[in-house]
Write a protein that holds these residues in place. Structure first.
Motif, PDB file in Angstrom:
ATOM      1  N   GLU A 429       1.908   2.760 -12.879  1.00  0.00           N
ATOM      2  CA  GLU A 429       1.520   2.478 -14.312  1.00  0.00           C
ATOM      3  C   GLU A 429       0.485   2.842 -14.618  1.00  0.00           C
ATOM      4  OE1 GLU A 429       1.790  -2.065 -14.488  1.00  0.00           O
ATOM      5  OE2 GLU A 429       2.822   0.063 -13.266  1.00  0.00           O
ATOM      6  N   THR A 430      -0.290   3.068 -13.247  1.00  0.00           N
ATOM      7  CA  THR A 430      -1.732   3.687 -13.914  1.00  0.00           C
ATOM      8  C   THR A 430      -2.031   4.265 -12.941  1.00  0.00           C
ATOM      9  OG1 THR A 430      -2.749   1.463 -14.149  1.00  0.00           O
ATOM     10  CG2 THR A 430      -4.385   2.728 -13.530  1.00  0.00           C
ATOM     11  N   VAL A 431      -1.872   4.577 -12.655  1.00  0.00           N
ATOM     12  CA  VAL A 431      -1.713   5.861 -11.373  1.00  0.00           C
ATOM     13  C   VAL A 431      -0.495   6.833 -11.754  1.00  0.00           C
ATOM     14  CG1 VAL A 431      -2.026   6.630  -8.684  1.00  0.00           C
ATOM     15  CG2 VAL A 431      -2.596   4.898  -8.653  1.00  0.00           C
ATOM     16  N   VAL A 432       0.347   6.642 -11.668  1.00  0.00           N
ATOM     17  CA  VAL A 432       1.629   7.334 -12.800  1.00  0.00           C
ATOM     18  C   VAL A 432       0.749   7.803 -13.442  1.00  0.00           C
ATOM     19  CG1 VAL A 432       3.485   7.585 -13.782  1.00  0.00           C
ATOM     20  CG2 VAL A 432       3.237   6.299 -11.351  1.00  0.00           C
ATOM     21  N   ALA A 433      -0.041   6.992 -14.816  1.00  0.00           N
ATOM     22  CA  ALA A 433      -0.540   8.218 -15.745  1.00  0.00           C
ATOM     23  C   ALA A 433      -1.919   8.534 -15.493  1.00  0.00           C
ATOM     24  CB  ALA A 433      -0.803   6.483 -16.500  1.00  0.00           C
ATOM     25  N   MET A 434      -2.307   8.490 -14.630  1.00  0.00           N
ATOM     26  CA  MET A 434      -3.522   9.430 -14.070  1.00  0.00           C
ATOM     27  C   MET A 434      -3.419  10.902 -13.637  1.00  0.00           C
ATOM     28  SD  MET A 434      -5.884   6.649 -11.960  1.00  0.00           S
ATOM     29  CE  MET A 434      -6.708   8.016 -10.900  1.00  0.00           C
ATOM     30  N   CYS A 435      -1.355  10.873 -13.135  1.00  0.00           N
ATOM     31  CA  CYS A 435      -0.690  12.118 -12.629  1.00  0.00           C
ATOM     32  C   CYS A 435      -0.303  13.394 -13.985  1.00  0.00           C
ATOM     33  CB  CYS A 435      -0.805  11.976 -11.351  1.00  0.00           C
ATOM     34  SG  CYS A 435      -0.897  10.833 -10.876  1.00  0.00           S
ATOM     35  N   ARG A 436      -0.076  14.704 -13.265  1.00  0.00           N
ATOM     36  CA  ARG A 436       0.096  15.301 -13.782  1.00  0.00           C
ATOM     37  C   ARG A 436       1.972  15.559 -14.236  1.00  0.00           C
ATOM     38  NH1 ARG A 436      -3.949  14.467 -15.681  1.00  0.00           N
ATOM     39  NH2 ARG A 436      -5.886  16.555 -16.240  1.00  0.00           N
ATOM     40  N   LEU A 437       2.660  14.558 -14.224  1.00  0.00           N
ATOM     41  CA  LEU A 437       3.711  15.040 -14.447  1.00  0.00           C
ATOM     42  C   LEU A 437       4.471  14.550 -15.732  1.00  0.00           C
ATOM     43  CD1 LEU A 437       3.863  10.901 -12.227  1.00  0.00           C
ATOM     44  CD2 LEU A 437       4.189  13.989 -11.234  1.00  0.00           C
ATOM     45  N   ASP A 438       5.468  15.461 -15.050  1.00  0.00           N
ATOM     46  CA  ASP A 438       6.501  15.742 -17.065  1.00  0.00           C
ATOM     47  C   ASP A 438       7.338  13.981 -16.639  1.00  0.00           C
ATOM     48  OD1 ASP A 438       8.901  15.559 -15.267  1.00  0.00           O
ATOM     49  OD2 ASP A 438       9.363  17.611 -15.043  1.00  0.00           O
ATOM     50  N   ALA A 439       7.908  14.470 -18.089  1.00  0.00           N
ATOM     51  CA  ALA A 439       8.888  12.174 -18.370  1.00  0.00           C
ATOM     52  C   ALA A 439       9.351  12.736 -17.715  1.00  0.00           C
ATOM     53  CB  ALA A 439       9.604  12.860 -19.782  1.00  0.00           C
ATOM     54  N   ALA A 440      10.265  13.204 -16.611  1.00  0.00           N
ATOM     55  CA  ALA A 440      11.785  12.678 -16.108  1.00  0.00           C
ATOM     56  C   ALA A 440      11.097  12.382 -14.356  1.00  0.00           C
ATOM     57  CB  ALA A 440      11.966  13.931 -15.560  1.00  0.00           C
ATOM     58  N   GLN A 441      10.037  13.652 -14.224  1.00  0.00           N
ATOM     59  CA  GLN A 441       8.897  12.652 -12.616  1.00  0.00           C
ATOM     60  C   GLN A 441       8.480  10.987 -12.655  1.00  0.00           C
ATOM     61  OE1 GLN A 441       6.670  16.548 -13.236  1.00  0.00           O
ATOM     62  NE2 GLN A 441       7.834  16.629 -10.803  1.00  0.00           N
ATOM     63  N   ARG A 442       8.318  11.270 -14.253  1.00  0.00           N
ATOM     64  CA  ARG A 442       7.332   9.687 -14.372  1.00  0.00           C
ATOM     65  C   ARG A 442       8.738   8.727 -14.519  1.00  0.00           C
ATOM     66  NH1 ARG A 442       4.932  11.593 -19.237  1.00  0.00           N
ATOM     67  NH2 ARG A 442       3.097  11.468 -17.329  1.00  0.00           N
ATOM     68  N   THR A 443       9.363   8.805 -15.466  1.00  0.00           N
ATOM     69  CA  THR A 443      10.400   8.097 -15.315  1.00  0.00           C
ATOM     70  C   THR A 443      10.631   7.505 -13.890  1.00  0.00           C
ATOM     71  OG1 THR A 443      10.697   8.195 -17.780  1.00  0.00           O
ATOM     72  CG2 THR A 443      12.581   7.414 -16.576  1.00  0.00           C
ATOM     73  N   ALA A 444      11.340   8.574 -13.178  1.00  0.00           N
ATOM     74  CA  ALA A 444      11.979   8.526 -11.610  1.00  0.00           C
ATOM     75  C   ALA A 444      10.945   6.935 -10.894  1.00  0.00           C
ATOM     76  CB  ALA A 444      12.351   9.944 -10.792  1.00  0.00           C
ATOM     77  N   ALA A 445       9.666   7.769 -10.736  1.00  0.00           N
ATOM     78  CA  ALA A 445       8.945   6.921 -10.151  1.00  0.00           C
ATOM     79  C   ALA A 445       8.699   5.423 -10.295  1.00  0.00           C
ATOM     80  CB  ALA A 445       7.314   7.675 -10.508  1.00  0.00           C
ATOM     81  N   LEU A 446       8.451   5.638 -11.879  1.00  0.00           N
ATOM     82  CA  LEU A 446       8.310   3.922 -12.768  1.00  0.00           C
ATOM     83  C   LEU A 446       9.601   3.194 -12.470  1.00  0.00           C
ATOM     84  CD1 LEU A 446       6.733   4.392 -15.844  1.00  0.00           C
ATOM     85  CD2 LEU A 446       5.615   2.911 -13.827  1.00  0.00           C
ATOM     86  N   ASP A 447      10.823   4.501 -12.366  1.00  0.00           N
ATOM     87  CA  ASP A 447      11.725   2.939 -12.112  1.00  0.00           C
ATOM     88  C   ASP A 447      12.077   2.843 -10.738  1.00  0.00           C
ATOM     89  OD1 ASP A 447      12.694   3.646 -14.693  1.00  0.00           O
ATOM     90  OD2 ASP A 447      14.447   4.888 -14.299  1.00  0.00           O
ATOM     91  N   ALA A 448      11.265   3.776  -9.878  1.00  0.00           N
ATOM     92  CA  ALA A 448      11.547   3.308  -8.019  1.00  0.00           C
ATOM     93  C   ALA A 448      10.592   2.766  -7.891  1.00  0.00           C
ATOM     94  CB  ALA A 448      10.952   4.802  -6.839  1.00  0.00           C
ATOM     95  N   ALA A 449       9.509   2.161  -8.113  1.00  0.00           N
ATOM     96  CA  ALA A 449       8.899   1.049  -8.064  1.00  0.00           C
ATOM     97  C   ALA A 449       9.547  -0.655  -8.672  1.00  0.00           C
ATOM     98  CB  ALA A 449       7.700   1.300  -9.441  1.00  0.00           C
ATOM     99  N   ALA A 450      10.316  -0.498 -10.406  1.00  0.00           N
ATOM    100  CA  ALA A 450      10.488  -1.231 -10.592  1.00  0.00           C
ATOM    101  C   ALA A 450      11.588  -2.251  -9.410  1.00  0.00           C
ATOM    102  CB  ALA A 450      11.437  -1.313 -11.764  1.00  0.00           C
ATOM    103  N   ALA A 451      12.246  -0.905  -9.284  1.00  0.00           N
ATOM    104  CA  ALA A 451      13.704  -0.762  -8.285  1.00  0.00           C
ATOM    105  C   ALA A 451      13.300  -1.967  -7.042  1.00  0.00           C
ATOM    106  CB  ALA A 451      14.526   0.100  -7.812  1.00  0.00           C
ATOM    107  N   MET A 452      12.036  -1.298  -6.486  1.00  0.00           N
ATOM    108  CA  MET A 452      11.638  -2.331  -4.765  1.00  0.00           C
ATOM    109  C   MET A 452      11.168  -3.279  -5.704  1.00  0.00           C
ATOM    110  SD  MET A 452      10.234   0.574  -2.970  1.00  0.00           S
ATOM    111  CE  MET A 452       9.190   2.228  -4.230  1.00  0.00           C
ATOM    112  N   ALA A 453      10.308  -3.999  -6.892  1.00  0.00           N
ATOM    113  CA  ALA A 453       9.988  -5.316  -7.183  1.00  0.00           C
ATOM    114  C   ALA A 453      10.404  -5.841  -7.151  1.00  0.00           C
ATOM    115  CB  ALA A 453       9.040  -4.598  -8.652  1.00  0.00           C
ATOM    116  N   VAL A 454      11.920  -5.835  -7.751  1.00  0.00           N
ATOM    117  CA  VAL A 454      13.138  -6.983  -7.806  1.00  0.00           C
ATOM    118  C   VAL A 454      13.216  -7.879  -6.456  1.00  0.00           C
ATOM    119  CG1 VAL A 454      15.543  -7.301  -7.776  1.00  0.00           C
ATOM    120  CG2 VAL A 454      14.199  -5.108  -9.519  1.00  0.00           C
ATOM    121  N   ASP A 455      12.573  -6.370  -5.487  1.00  0.00           N
ATOM    122  CA  ASP A 455      12.264  -7.705  -3.846  1.00  0.00           C
ATOM    123  C   ASP A 455      11.822  -8.150  -3.506  1.00  0.00           C
ATOM    124  OD1 ASP A 455      15.852  -6.298  -3.467  1.00  0.00           O
ATOM    125  OD2 ASP A 455      14.719  -4.893  -2.948  1.00  0.00           O
ATOM    126  N   GLY A 456      10.780  -8.573  -4.682  1.00  0.00           N
ATOM    127  CA  GLY A 456       9.162  -9.169  -4.556  1.00  0.00           C
ATOM    128  C   GLY A 456       8.195  -8.512  -3.709  1.00  0.00           C
TER     129      GLY A 456
END
Length: 854
Positions: A429-456
């Motif tokens: 969430e920190t690094v993504v906020a520092m990047c020049r991304l549109d809303a769709a790109q930001r959502t895709a990155a954070l969703d991918a992070a959340a999906a991998m976090a579920v596996d510990g």
């Protein structure tokens, strides 16, 4: 001056370092804390018990009985020798703990960086300094990156000062006085609060700045703990009471026509019998030897007073990484532009994935103990040309360190041709906020992070930015750079195999375990679920963002039912600890970083990490886990409960044993019977009591249900009213039996045989007290419980008793004569009756009578 990351420091070779160490001595201030044998002997000679024995010996000499006087002097020597052995054993244990807790330094020797004891450093050594380290010696900085050092120990100024590297032609022979910013000198004893650097040692030990100021810190003794204050006050009361009663006895005997010297001997015997001189032994031996035993379980006790708190700990706040998990990071997955790569499958990386990995390396440190950085370098060794080594000519020119507000590390590199590259690695969430991304790109990155976090998995985002050539003034916030998101890296850190069992043991022992981590909530929830912590119920996970919205009272209420605190900033750990304490919990808190120090200090028991922890954290904590394992902390709590319980049993035994001794020294005088106990008899009994209380009970194993009991209440004192009442009841019961035995013997036997009968009964009754107080369950199970030291003391007591009664020379000294078989049978019956009454009292305490309800 910035350090060239490609250059390897030369350092000293081992032979030259050894020669300099022999010439200059160790890098340490004089050890004024160690008690050597002349001081121990002098302290032992001043003990009131020994002074009374010397007074009795002098009285025997005045009576013209040199044999008795000489024997007492010899016994004083034996008891001082025993004290020397006992305290020497304690001192050796403390020295072993000091050696285990000695600071280490990361020094370059023989062309490689290695951790060596700080006291082995010599002038000329090259030492790496990192955040949280204590500077081991005075020296000149050869390289520095964002280095901030707290020099308040020397200057009194609490604000850290910035440090810079010395110019290459700086040959200053002497350092300036400590204090002042932008200087290239660092000083022994100060603390690195930010950044890192390379220092060449110039002065060690007494030649350092702190050495010249003086070793006043080493002479400071901590104030006595609560236990010592309580027992010292109790011992004073008994000593005062003993003095008054003894004086009254002397007056009574003289008034009845006894000789003054004989009356004084009887008075000294009574004073000796009422003086609980074993209390200081218990308070010294148990914590020190207990801490030494804990060290063998990989738990270093920095402050012995922490042992008394361990038994009442009710809440454990623990880190996830390295405490619950193995801290053995490995890159498991790479994600870029929606494409997921399984790094564990061994497939080759695509060019975009190699760029992602290279970006992660540029935001990592090549030298250090960070397991995440090590995971990236290991993968690069397999997947990148040259193992991901830094291209020729590249130089690190600036670093933005991790802060609570910015959970990302940013390195700025000069590529050698004037081009600048910034590489960032940190929380998604920190690094993504520092990047020049549109809303769709930001959502895709954070969703991918959340999906991998579920596996510990632990998630990091990686980004890079090209900077204008010639940039010299760096913005305060690297978010001003035009970062491009390179992707996500997911790292696996498996749960330690022993964690579920350790968490289950905590639950059985009534201990609450709260996991506190800076990781993503999904990662934390998955690990907590594997560990057996509460993680799935409503409100079981509390985030740092939510904590920021709560006041202290609301936070204390919100923590009810919480098993996981995720995305927690270091300063929020302090609030969590204080909130739990407001609820009445006794809190043990683990931590490893500089920012963890306030929470570690505020916790009832601060626990630092020995492998990955900083010096600041270790110094703020009472305990250090040398292996960083949570199960070691659980073992320490069990050991703390055992030590406290055994101390209480020992003190209860001591007080109970003194009651019949004092009673039998006083009762015959009050009833007009022949005096039973003189100083020689008290000395004999002390030879049984002292080793029994300090050795047998210290070696007593834990009771089987120790970790099935709830934590001890915080206000529960070691030897409070209930324990004193229990000890007095035990002693009075034995005193009644012994008084009856002595009266029966005097009516049937000559005085020496009657005295021997009562004396044998007193020793056997003392052993009955020892047996009954060993454990809380029945006598059969007690005797089956292994404790070879106990059986050794019993055997020695019976051997000495046999010599005292049947060896004519010794029997004559003690005014004893062998009693007939009928009297010996009576003493055995009294001992069995005493043990039966003690066990009945114990049984009724465990099984109180209950009246049937109507």
């Amino acid at each position: 001056m910035k350090r060239d990351p490609g250059a390897v420091p030369s350092g000293l070779d081992s032979g030259e370092a050894a020669r300099r160490l022999a010439r200059d001595g160790p890098n340490a201030l004089p050890d004024s804390g160690r008690r050597r044998w002349p001081r121990i002997a002098a302290d032992a000679a001043r003990e009131p018990m020994h002074a009374l024995m010397v007074g009795a010996a002098l009285l025997y000499l005045l009576l013209g009985e040199p044999l008795e006087g000489g024997f007492l002097f010899a016994v004083v020597g034996v008891m001082v020798a025993m004290t020397l052995y006992q305290e020497g054993r304690t001192e050796r244990a403390l020295q072993a703990l000091r050696a285990l807790g000695a600071p280490m330094a990361l020094a370059w020797r023989d062309g490689r960086a290695q951790r060596i004891p700080a006291d082995a450093l010599v002038a000329g050594d090259l030492v790496e300094l990192g955040e949280g380290d204590r500077v081991p010696a005075d020296g000149l900085l050869l390289a520095a990156s964002g280095l901030q050092i707290d020099e308040s120990l020397l200057t009194g100024e609490s604000v850290p000062v910035g440090k810079i590297a010395a110019p290459k032609d700086d040959n200053a022979a002497h350092a300036p006085a400590p204090g002042g910013a932008d200087l290239p000198w660092v000083f022994s004893g100060t603390l690195v609060v930010q950044g890192h650097g390379l220092v060449r040692i110039r002065a060690t030990g007494a030649r350092s700045e702190i050495g010249r100021i003086g070793a006043a810190l080493g002479r400071l003794a901590p104030p006595p703990g609560r236990l010592r204050r309580e027992t010292t006050a109790l011992a004073r009361r008994f000593a005062l009471l003993g003095g008054l009663v003894s004086a009254a006895l002397v007056v009574l005997l003289v008034a009845r026509g006894a000789g003054p010297v004989q009356a004084l001997l009887a008075g000294i015997a009574l004073a000796m019998s009422m003086l609980p001189g074993e209390f200081p032994v218990i308070l010294t031996v148990f914590p020190a030897i207990g801490a030494w035993r804990l060290a063998h379980s990989q738990v270093l006790t920095r402050r012995l007073a922490a042992i008394e708190i361990l038994g009442s700990t009710s809440a454990l706040c623990v880190d996830k990484t390295g405490t619950l998990t193995e801290n053995r990071m490995a890159v498991a997955r790479l994600w870029r532009d929606g494409v997921l790569h399984d790094a564990t499958a061994g497939a080759a990386l695509t060019p975009p994935q190699r760029e992602l990995l290279a970006g992660a390396l540029r935001a990592s440190r090549a030298l250090g103990s960070d397991p995440m950085d090590g995971a990236f370098w290991r993968l690069a060794g397999q997947a990148l040309p040259g193992g991901g080594a830094l291209p020729a000519g590249w130089t690190l020119v600036h670093e933005y360190g991790l802060t609570p507000a910015r959970r990302a590390l940013v390195h700025v590199w000069d590529e050698g041709d004037g081009s600048l590259l910034a590489a960032a690695k940190g929380a998604p969430e920190t690094v993504v906020a520092m990047c020049r991304l549109d809303a769709a790109q930001r959502t895709a990155a954070l969703d991918a992070a959340a999906a991998m976090a579920v596996d510990g998995l632990r998630l990091l985002a990686v980004a890079q930015a090209r900077l204008p050539a010639g940039t010299a003034r760096w913005p305060a916030d690297p978010a001003a750079f035009d970062f491009e998101l390179l992707g996500l890296a997911a790292l696996a850190d498996p749960l330690r195999a022993d964690i579920p069992a350790a968490v289950g043991a905590c639950r059985t022992a009534g201990l609450r375990v709260l996991m506190i981590t800076g990781d993503h909530a999904g990662t934390a929830r998955a690990i907590a679920r594997q560990a057996g912590l509460a993680a799935d119920g409503p409100g079981a996970v509390l985030s740092g963002a939510e904590i920021a919205t709560l006041d202290d009272a609301a936070l204390a209420r919100r923590l009810d039912g919480v098993g996981v605190c995720a995305r927690i900033a270091p300063e929020q750990k302090l609030r969590i600890v204080q909130a739990l304490q407001r609820q009445g919990a006794v809190v043990a808190m683990t931590g490893d970083g500089v920012n963890d120090a306030p929470a570690l200090r505020a916790a009832d028991v601060g626990v630092a990490m020995g492998l990955r922890g900083t010096d600041v954290a270790r110094e703020a904590a009472e305990l250090t886990l040398l292996d960083d394992r949570f199960s070691s902390l659980v073992e320490a709590i069990a050991a703390g409960r055992r030590i406290f319980g055994n101390m209480r049993k020992s003190m209860r035994y001591v007080m109970a044993a003194h009651v019949p001794i004092a009673g039998m020294a006083l009762l015959p005088a009050l009833l007009g019977w022949p005096i039973l106990l003189y100083p020689l008899h008290i000395v004999f009994l002390e030879l049984v009591i002292t080793p029994a209380c300090s050795v047998a009970f210290e070696n007593e194993p834990a009771e089987a249900d120790l970790m099935r009991r709830p934590p001890r209440p915080p206000g529960d004192v070691l030897f409070g009213g209930r324990a004193i009442a229990s000890a007095l009841l035990q002693g009075i019961w034995l005193l009644c039996l012994l008084g009856a035995l002595y009266g029966w013997a005097l009516a049937r036997l000559p005085e020496p045989e009657a005295r021997a009968t009562a004396f044998v009964g007193l020793v056997l009754g003392n052993l009955a007290l020892l047996v009954s107080n060993r454990q809380g369950h029945g006598v059969i199970r007690i005797l089956r419980t292994g404790n070879p030291v106990f059986w050794g003391i019993v055997g020695m007591a019976l051997l000495l008793l046999g010599l005292a009664v049947w060896l004519p020379a010794l029997a004559g000294l003690l005014s004893l004569a062998p009693p007939p078989a009928s009297a010996l049978a009576a003493t055995g019956g009294v001992a069995l009756l005493a043990l039966g009454g003690l066990e009945l009292r114990k049984w009724t305490a465990l099984h109180p009578w209950r009246h049937p309800t109507a």
